[in-house]
Scaffold this motif. Structure first.
Motif, mmCIF file in Angstrom:
data_model
loop_
_atom_site.group_PDB
_atom_site.id
_atom_site.type_symbol
_atom_site.label_atom_id
_atom_site.label_comp_id
_atom_site.label_asym_id
_atom_site.label_seq_id
_atom_site.Cartn_x
_atom_site.Cartn_y
_atom_site.Cartn_z
ATOM 1 N N ALA A 1 0.842 -1.198 0.000
ATOM 2 C CA ALA A 1 0.000 0.000 0.000
ATOM 3 C C ALA A 1 0.878 1.249 0.000
ATOM 4 O O ALA A 1 0.552 2.259 -0.641
ATOM 5 N N GLU B 1 -9.710 -3.882 2.154
ATOM 6 C CA GLU B 1 -9.472 -2.589 2.808
ATOM 7 C C GLU B 1 -10.623 -2.158 3.710
ATOM 8 O O GLU B 1 -10.834 -0.971 3.959
ATOM 9 N N GLN C 1 -8.883 -2.197 11.381
ATOM 10 C CA GLN C 1 -8.601 -1.497 10.129
ATOM 11 C C GLN C 1 -7.085 -1.359 9.981
ATOM 12 O O GLN C 1 -6.410 -0.899 10.903
ATOM 13 N N TYR D 1 -3.764 0.185 8.040
ATOM 14 C CA TYR D 1 -3.388 1.382 7.293
ATOM 15 C C TYR D 1 -1.959 1.256 6.759
ATOM 16 O O TYR D 1 -1.160 0.512 7.317
ATOM 17 N N THR E 1 -4.527 2.808 3.677
ATOM 18 C CA THR E 1 -5.375 2.295 2.611
ATOM 19 C C THR E 1 -4.907 2.899 1.285
ATOM 20 O O THR E 1 -4.080 3.805 1.251
ATOM 21 N N THR E 2 -5.426 2.368 0.186
ATOM 22 C CA THR E 2 -5.035 2.844 -1.140
ATOM 23 C C THR E 2 -6.185 3.579 -1.811
ATOM 24 O O THR E 2 -7.305 3.596 -1.300
#
Length: 360
Positions: free
Chosen positions: A104, A154, A171, A173, A175-176
């Motif tokens: 990412a 994601e 979650q 990280y 993200t893309t």
């Protein structure tokens, strides 16, 4: 089941493991210089119109790249259009969360040009190095692939298995912007083909010996499995070794001594018989060694794409200690001559997989 191919949409890549090269004086290039040379080869690939560069992972003295994501980040920062990919990420001995985070990050640095090819790898030196048992080979890959597939969505991840503590709505990280295209590298196991279809990933066939046409049943199996599982059609790619020079004779003579060094060593380690020139020549003529002039290599690649309905062809351009300068020339010929010629050949005679043609 036939696969129609669009010549304009076929992608052409290159792969390297950062083989330690030989310098003009016959000595071996130090690891730091090999790594700088791999980055330079990526820059050349970008300049000559190659679509993708894949960098693989090894942890042994004949290869310089043990951290391909770092090398890919350096290449990404110095190129404009080249996609940067692992080739492969040895997922069994890696952490899927860190794999996602690293790629990412590369995706952000490159402006969305990162991709992953995940697989088991053809060597096992990473298992003892990172404290894994070879007896856990199967469960490690199964569970880590399952976790990676969840991470690639994601969304917050809830996951449990036997190899690590569970995740509950975590979650990860960064993200893309548009996700990371992820392939599964497969060496010819029907179970691996069906597993790839189960996750709905593209299939990358590692064809390193024998006639490429023998892999056509795996492409058919992949398509049938996708259909039965209700998944969308996915691309099929091919990864095979090769080398390009100005003439057929020059290509074979330049590659042979380095090919012999590499395969003789691997053969001793794995209990194979000695590598012979006759076997080398046989693989060039009828197998999966793409060695020769631009026209010879282009015709062989076009045949393989036709017989398998492949939408991606990755040439493993580094095999053994071939000098860096010769590798650069091979990349220039691949980008400037071979790729345009393959597209022309495919446009002249488009063939769907499943037809009677065969790779020669």
């Amino acid at each position: 089941m036939a696969r129609e191919i669009d010549p304009a949409a076929v992608e052409f890549g290159i792969n390297t493991f950062g083989d330690v090269t030989q310098r003009p004086d016959g000595t071996m290039t130090p690891y730091p210089q090999v790594l700088r040379d791999v980055v330079q080869e990526g820059i050349v690939a970008d300049q000559v119109g190659i679509d993708v560069m894949g960098v693989g992972e090894h942890h042994r003295d004949d290869f310089a790249v043990s951290a391909p994501d770092v090398v890919l980040a350096a290449i990404a920062a110095k190129t404009e259009r080249l996609r940067v990919s692992s080739a492969v990420t040895v997922l069994s001995s890696d952490d899927p969360i860190r794999v996602f985070q690293r790629f990412a990050t590369i995706d952000a640095i490159s402006g969305g040009r990162a991709e992953i090819i995940a697989g088991r790898g053809s060597f096992t030196e990473s298992f003892p190095l990172f404290g894994f048992e070879l007896s856990d080979y199967q469960v490690l890959f199964e569970e880590k692939l399952n976790l990676l597939a969840e991470l690639l969505k994601e969304d917050p991840v809830t996951w449990s298995g036997s190899i690590r503590p569970p995740l509950d709505g975590v979650q990860v990280y960064p993200t893309t912007e548009n996700g990371i295209r992820t392939w599964i590298g497969v060496g010819g196991s029907p179970e691996s083909v069906v597993r790839t279809a189960h996750y709905g990933f593209p299939l990358m066939l590692a064809i390193i010996g024998g006639e490429p046409a023998r892999f056509a049943p795996y492409v058919d199996l992949f398509d049938r499995a996708l259909d039965q599982l209700g998944k969308e059609r996915q691309p099929v790619g091919v990864h095979s070794p090769g080398y390009i020079a100005d003439t057929d004779e020059q290509a074979a003579e330049e590659l042979w001594p380095h090919y012999e060094v590499m395969y003789s060593r691997i053969g001793r380690e794995r209990g194979w018989g000695p590598t012979t020139r006759a076997h080398f020549e046989q693989e060039i003529r009828h197998g999966s060694l793409y060695v020769g002039s631009p026209e010879t290599v282009a015709r062989k690649i076009a045949d393989t794409i036709r017989v398998l309905g492949a939408e991606r062809f990755d040439l493993k351009y580094a095999t053994g200690p071939v000098p860096h300068g010769k590798l650069v020339h091979a990349l220039e010929l691949y980008g400037q001559k071979v790729i345009p010629m393959v597209r022309e050949l495919l446009a002249e005679q488009p063939v769907a997989a499943g037809a009677s043609t065969s790779a020669r």
